[in-house]
Design an enzyme around this catalytic site. Structure first.
Site, PDB file in Angstrom:
ATOM      1  N   ARG A  49       0.802  -1.227   0.000  1.00  0.00           N
ATOM      2  CA  ARG A  49       0.000   0.000   0.000  1.00  0.00           C
ATOM      3  C   ARG A  49       0.834   1.276   0.000  1.00  0.00           C
ATOM      4  NH1 ARG A  49      -2.936  -3.938   1.659  1.00  0.00           N
ATOM      5  NH2 ARG A  49      -0.897  -4.551   2.378  1.00  0.00           N
ATOM      6  N   THR A  50       1.758   1.369   0.951  1.00  0.00           N
ATOM      7  CA  THR A  50       2.479   2.633   1.109  1.00  0.00           C
ATOM      8  C   THR A  50       3.320   2.915  -0.127  1.00  0.00           C
ATOM      9  OG1 THR A  50       2.565   2.112   3.450  1.00  0.00           O
ATOM     10  CG2 THR A  50       3.947   3.938   2.702  1.00  0.00           C
ATOM     11  N   LYS A  77      25.940  -4.843  -1.413  1.00  0.00           N
ATOM     12  CA  LYS A  77      27.413  -4.891  -1.282  1.00  0.00           C
ATOM     13  C   LYS A  77      27.857  -4.182  -0.005  1.00  0.00           C
ATOM     14  CE  LYS A  77      27.735  -4.189  -6.269  1.00  0.00           C
ATOM     15  NZ  LYS A  77      28.056  -3.103  -7.215  1.00  0.00           N
ATOM     16  N   ARG A  99      11.225   3.718   3.840  1.00  0.00           N
ATOM     17  CA  ARG A  99      10.752   2.767   4.861  1.00  0.00           C
ATOM     18  C   ARG A  99      11.952   1.941   5.287  1.00  0.00           C
ATOM     19  NH1 ARG A  99       5.516  -1.102   4.794  1.00  0.00           N
ATOM     20  NH2 ARG A  99       4.610   0.926   5.289  1.00  0.00           N
ATOM     21  N   HIS A 127       4.504   5.916  11.621  1.00  0.00           N
ATOM     22  CA  HIS A 127       4.068   5.749  10.231  1.00  0.00           C
ATOM     23  C   HIS A 127       3.180   6.959   9.930  1.00  0.00           C
ATOM     24  CE1 HIS A 127       3.012   4.026   6.503  1.00  0.00           C
ATOM     25  NE2 HIS A 127       2.619   2.816   6.875  1.00  0.00           N
TER      26      HIS A 127
HETATM   27  N1   CP Z   1      -0.537  -0.095   5.811  1.00  0.00           N
HETATM   28  C1   CP Z   1       0.708  -0.300   5.309  1.00  0.00           C
HETATM   29  O1   CP Z   1       1.705   0.360   5.684  1.00  0.00           O
HETATM   30  O2   CP Z   1       0.736  -1.282   4.359  1.00  0.00           O
HETATM   31  P1   CP Z   1       2.029  -1.721   3.552  1.00  0.00           P
HETATM   32  O3   CP Z   1       2.982  -2.373   4.543  1.00  0.00           O
HETATM   33  O4   CP Z   1       1.542  -2.681   2.502  1.00  0.00           O
HETATM   34  O5   CP Z   1       2.663  -0.497   2.978  1.00  0.00           O
END
Ligand code: CP
Length: 291
Positions: A49-50, A77, A99, A127
């Protein structure tokens, strides 16, 4: 230069503006023009999603994406996060969506580089773009946050969504409670009361479920009986008050956190959250590039 690493550091007025911007982009189906900007999405943890809703937001605003895949990059590496960011910024990337599995990965980074960082999830930390899309979803439903009863259910201690959402919803005047087994309580979180879902289900406006973060667990738990003991069963959902909604950041462990028949039920806003993620992320990109 503006980073977007946590809602905690942002004034409430800025956060409310971002929510309103996202709602407006969605309603008008019109977006800021950010063409001629270059961005890289650096995902060192899995995401559907993100990552892809950022990509959709970038495409809708005309941003050029410089694609990065950790698995096929020089990270394999031994290249550090700093060196990856410095390298890409040297070739013209102007902003990074990151992320990372390390809590607060951005702390050292932002003092060493001069390009904006957007936090797409740091370990068990925050998040913030998920929180923003959750705020958009709640505002669309209820118009405001003050005095709403929100119960956050499940794997509190490992969940960056729980951490980000509890902090911002509390600041916006919502009443927060946490329903979780004792072994997943987070004693450092003091913005709500610990309770059981059965205790609060009938008075909650928002039942916010979390994913059980199996990849972060060091101890076994009884997954088979989790739904009946702690999750959203059909019986518990039948006690929700009229107008109350179900949220879940997804991905979902079906029939663990929630009975799968409830995922697309009339009370569920789970797929609306995903839709709103695109507009929330457009608002964040606009904030980073245009404010
Ligand atoms: N909700 C969320 O962060 O989903 P993903 O891990 O798929 O990005």
């Amino acid at each position: 230069m503006k980073h977007f690493i946590s809602l905690e550091n942002l004034d409430l007025e800025i956060i409310k503006d971002l929510v309103n911007d996202a709602v407006s982009f969605k309603k008008r189906n019109a977006f800021p023009n950010l063409s001629n900007h270059y961005i890289s999405n650096l995902f060192f943890e899995n995401s559907t999603r993100t990552k892809l809703s950022f990509e959709m937001a970038e495409k809708k605003t005309g941003i050029e994406i410089i694609y990065f895949d950790a698995e096929s990059s020089s990270v394999k590496k031994g290249e550090t996060l700093y060196d990856t960011v410095k390298t890409l910024s040297s070739i013209g990337v102007e902003c990074f969506v990151i992320r990372h599995s390390q809590d607060r990965f951005y702390e050292n980074l932002i003092s060493q580089i001069d390009v904006p960082i957007i936090n797409a999830g740091d370990g068990c930390g925050d998040h913030p773009t998920q929180s923003l899309l959750d705020l958009v979803t709640i505002q669309e439903e209820f118009g405001s946050f003050k005095d709403l009863n929100v119960v956050i259910v499940g794997d509190i201690v490992h969940s960056r969504v729980a951490h980000s959402d509890a902090k911002i919803l509390k600041r916006l005047g919502a009443n927060i409670s946490f329903a979780t087994p004792k072994f997943w309580q987070d004693t450092t979180m003091n913005m709500g009361t610990y309770t059981s879902l059965d205790e609060v289900i009938s008075e909650s406006d928002v039942v916010m479920l979390l994913r059980n973060q199996n990849e972060r667990h060091t101890q076994h738990y009884d997954e088979k009986n989790f739904l009946s003991q702690y999750g959203l069963t059909k019986e518990r959902a039948s006690k929700m008050k009229s107008g109350a909604i179900i949220m879940h950041p997804a991905p979902i462990n079906r029939n663990v956190e929630i009975d799968e028949d409830l995922i697309e039920s009339p009370q569920s806003r789970i797929f609306t959250q995903m839709t709103n993620g695109v507009y929330a992320r457009i608002a964040v990109l606009n904030y980073v590039f245009n404010s």
